[in-house]
Motif scaffolding. Structure first.
Motif, PDB file in Angstrom:
ATOM      1  N   SER A 116       0.842  -1.192   0.000  1.00 30.63           N
ATOM      2  CA  SER A 116       0.000   0.000   0.000  1.00 30.63           C
ATOM      3  C   SER A 116       0.877   1.242   0.000  1.00 30.63           C
ATOM      4  CB  SER A 116      -0.902   0.016   1.242  1.00 30.63           C
ATOM      5  OG  SER A 116      -0.129   0.040   2.422  1.00 30.63           O
ATOM      6  N   SER A 117       0.410   2.258  -0.650  1.00 31.08           N
ATOM      7  CA  SER A 117       1.110   3.550  -0.716  1.00 31.08           C
ATOM      8  C   SER A 117       2.535   3.400  -1.203  1.00 31.08           C
ATOM      9  CB  SER A 117       1.094   4.236   0.662  1.00 31.08           C
ATOM     10  OG  SER A 117      -0.227   4.405   1.118  1.00 31.08           O
ATOM     11  N   GLY A 118       2.738   2.509  -2.169  1.00 30.82           N
ATOM     12  CA  GLY A 118       4.060   2.322  -2.715  1.00 30.82           C
ATOM     13  C   GLY A 118       5.053   1.738  -1.734  1.00 30.82           C
ATOM     14  N   GLY A 119       4.555   0.987  -0.740  1.00 30.26           N
ATOM     15  CA  GLY A 119       5.437   0.394   0.262  1.00 30.26           C
ATOM     16  C   GLY A 119       5.815   1.328   1.390  1.00 30.26           C
ATOM     17  N   GLN A 120       5.225   2.519   1.475  1.00 24.21           N
ATOM     18  CA  GLN A 120       5.520   3.474   2.525  1.00 24.21           C
ATOM     19  C   GLN A 120       4.564   3.280   3.700  1.00 24.21           C
ATOM     20  OE1 GLN A 120       8.150   5.508   2.320  1.00 24.21           O
ATOM     21  NE2 GLN A 120       8.613   4.678   0.281  1.00 24.21           N
ATOM     22  N   LEU A 121       5.040   3.559   4.927  1.00 23.77           N
ATOM     23  CA  LEU A 121       4.194   3.461   6.108  1.00 23.77           C
ATOM     24  C   LEU A 121       3.160   4.578   6.101  1.00 23.77           C
ATOM     25  CD1 LEU A 121       6.855   2.677   8.854  1.00 23.77           C
ATOM     26  CD2 LEU A 121       5.274   1.088   7.759  1.00 23.77           C
ATOM     27  N   ARG A 169       0.912   7.678   7.195  1.00 22.29           N
ATOM     28  CA  ARG A 169       1.172   8.832   8.057  1.00 22.29           C
ATOM     29  C   ARG A 169      -0.048   9.731   8.132  1.00 22.29           C
ATOM     30  NH1 ARG A 169       6.763  11.787   7.128  1.00 22.29           N
ATOM     31  NH2 ARG A 169       6.033  12.594   9.132  1.00 22.29           N
ATOM     32  N   TYR A 220       6.967   3.606  16.231  1.00 13.30           N
ATOM     33  CA  TYR A 220       6.349   4.393  15.158  1.00 13.30           C
ATOM     34  C   TYR A 220       4.915   4.693  15.580  1.00 13.30           C
ATOM     35  CZ  TYR A 220       4.769   5.785  10.492  1.00 13.30           C
ATOM     36  OH  TYR A 220       4.269   6.480   9.429  1.00 13.30           O
ATOM     37  N   GLU A 256       5.286   9.359  13.643  1.00 13.65           N
ATOM     38  CA  GLU A 256       6.717   9.619  13.582  1.00 13.65           C
ATOM     39  C   GLU A 256       7.478   8.365  13.982  1.00 13.65           C
ATOM     40  OE1 GLU A 256       7.355  12.829  16.248  1.00 13.65           O
ATOM     41  OE2 GLU A 256       6.413  14.345  14.964  1.00 13.65           O
ATOM     42  N   HIS A 257       8.617   8.170  13.367  1.00 14.17           N
ATOM     43  CA  HIS A 257       9.482   7.036  13.677  1.00 14.17           C
ATOM     44  C   HIS A 257      10.645   7.523  14.540  1.00 14.17           C
ATOM     45  CE1 HIS A 257      12.747   4.090  12.940  1.00 14.17           C
ATOM     46  NE2 HIS A 257      11.757   3.233  13.009  1.00 14.17           N
TER      47      HIS A 257
END
Length: 433
Positions: free
Chosen positions: A97-102, A104, A163, A109-110
């Motif tokens: 999902s979302s191009g493999g991005q977490l 937000r 995260y 925040e990480h």
């Protein structure tokens, strides 16, 4: 209108080579027609991702005529390979999902928290960082890590990775500071467990205690100054129905969990089964119940050392008595063999709660008139009438004094070793929060 060309085109017969060419073309055309009719007769060929094509050639069955492959309907479901139905770009059972991005969406925040200043002192502990994770979950709850907004937490001996939202990071930072910036020296927790036969001890001690609300049903808690705690202890020792079950100084590191157990096994006849020797015709099958108490304490000091949070997990199990049940079992000579089994009557209570109090005060817990955490035994086994009758004299007001005594280096008292008579094996679970 365009006409289809004939299947067999006429060729000049002037030379023998032309005749041979015509024959070769005719044979190839006939073979093509036969192959086409066979395909239409059996259906369309399976795609490369089909069940039969997905198996390696070495695993294909060798039986049957001409290497016949069984149909899917003839193969048991447990032996059928599941075709790959993934249409997305993700791995099995999921998609990126979302191009493999977490995600937000909530401003997550990480952040990475350094734990080495705390875990570096606990060289004898296998997983000291687990205490940090446990206390974070106790503070935040478990739902925030399994519902929206998306977040995760992972820890090893060196660092804690989180995260989540900025608000959650503020809570986590406060817990982590109590580990890494707090006192790292071993501390002393004094624990006393007593039983009182009559709960009327409260009439004289009520004015010396400050009542505290408790969520667990049937549990009462009070806070006492150390001076008033000494007065209450003196009042209790003047009574004839008071018995001190345990008094121990526990050497603990900040945030870690210490266990204390004193249990004993009691055997009883759980079943009667036929004897393999033939005589006697039946033999008893015995079982065992662990009777006693198990305590777990996990204290966490504030950074300035003025406030103490402590999770107390107490389990007390006692066999009140064994109820006999008569059995009439048949014999080969048409007679009846009379025997009995025993059904245990248990009395138990549980406490699993978190308390917070000033570290210069004493916490007193009462679990009400319940099963006594310790059963007295006769010095002469032959005169142990409780074991003979199968009953247990055991109703008492169980009291627990919990006191923080500061650093172990400042306490010169000798630390007694807690008795470990027998301990029940507990499976890993997530019920420690």
């Amino acid at each position: 209108m365009r006409r289809n060309p004939p299947l067999f085109a006429s060729a000049p017969a002037a030379t023998p080579g032309g005749v041979r060419t015509t024959a070769i073309i005719a044979i190839a055309t006939i073979a093509m027609l036969i192959s086409t009719e066979s395909i239409f007769a059996q259906g369309m060929a399976l795609p490369p991702s089909s069940v039969s094509r997905s198996q390696p050639p070495s695993t294909q069955p060798q039986g049957g005529q001409g290497g016949f492959m069984p149909r899917a309907a003839d193969t048991p479901p447990s032996l059928q390979a599941v075709p790959n139905q993934n249409t997305g770009v993700g791995g099995p059972g999921g998609q990126l999902s979302s191009g493999g991005q977490l995600p937000r969406g909530a401003g997550q925040e990480h952040r990475v928290y350094d734990l080495r200043s705390y875990t570096g002192y606990l060289t004898s502990h296998d997983r000291p960082h687990q205490a940090v994770v446990d206390w974070i979950v106790r503070e935040t709850g478990t739902d925030v890590w399994h519902t929206e907004p998306f977040g995760f937490m992972s820890a090893d001996r060196d660092e804690l990775t989180v995260y989540h939202t900025n608000e959650m990071h503020q809570v986590i930072a406060g817990i982590v500071d109590r580990f890494v910036a707090g006192d790292k020296d071993p501390q002393v927790m004094n624990l006393k467990v007593m039983t009182v036969g009559n709960p009327n001890w409260r009439s004289r001690a009520h004015a010396l205690m400050q009542h505290v609300n408790v969520q667990s049903p049937g549990i009462q808690a009070w806070l006492l100054t150390k001076e008033n705690a000494a007065l209450v202890m003196n009042l209790l020792r003047q009574r004839t129905d008071v018995r001190q079950v345990q008094a121990v100084d526990l050497i603990m590191y900040n945030g870690q969990t210490e266990k204390l157990a004193s249990t004993r096994g009691r055997n009883y006849v759980i079943n009667v089964k036929p004897s393999p020797a033939g005589w006697p015709p039946y033999e008893p099958e015995t079982g065992e119940i662990q009777e006693g108490y198990q305590l777990e304490l996990s204290p966490l000091l504030s950074v300035d050392g003025r406030t103490l949070d402590c999770v107390i997990n107490a389990n007390i199990d006692q066999v009140d008595k064994f109820v006999p049940v008569e059995l009439d079992l048949p014999l080969p000579n048409q007679q009846v063999h009379r025997t009995k089994i025993e059904v245990p009557q248990l009395v138990s209570w549980r406490l699993h709660e978190r308390f917070r109090w000033p570290s210069d005060m004493v916490l007193l817990l009462s679990c009400g008139v319940v099963a006594s955490p310790d059963r007295t035994q006769s010095a002469v086994p032959f005169l142990d009438f409780g074991a003979i009758t199968g009953t247990t004299a055991g109703r008492a007001d169980a009291l627990m004094f919990v006191e923080f005594r500061g650093k172990a280096s400042q306490n010169l008292t000798q630390v007694p070793v807690a008795p470990q008579i027998s301990s029940r094996v507990s499976a890993p679970n997530r019920g420690r929060y």
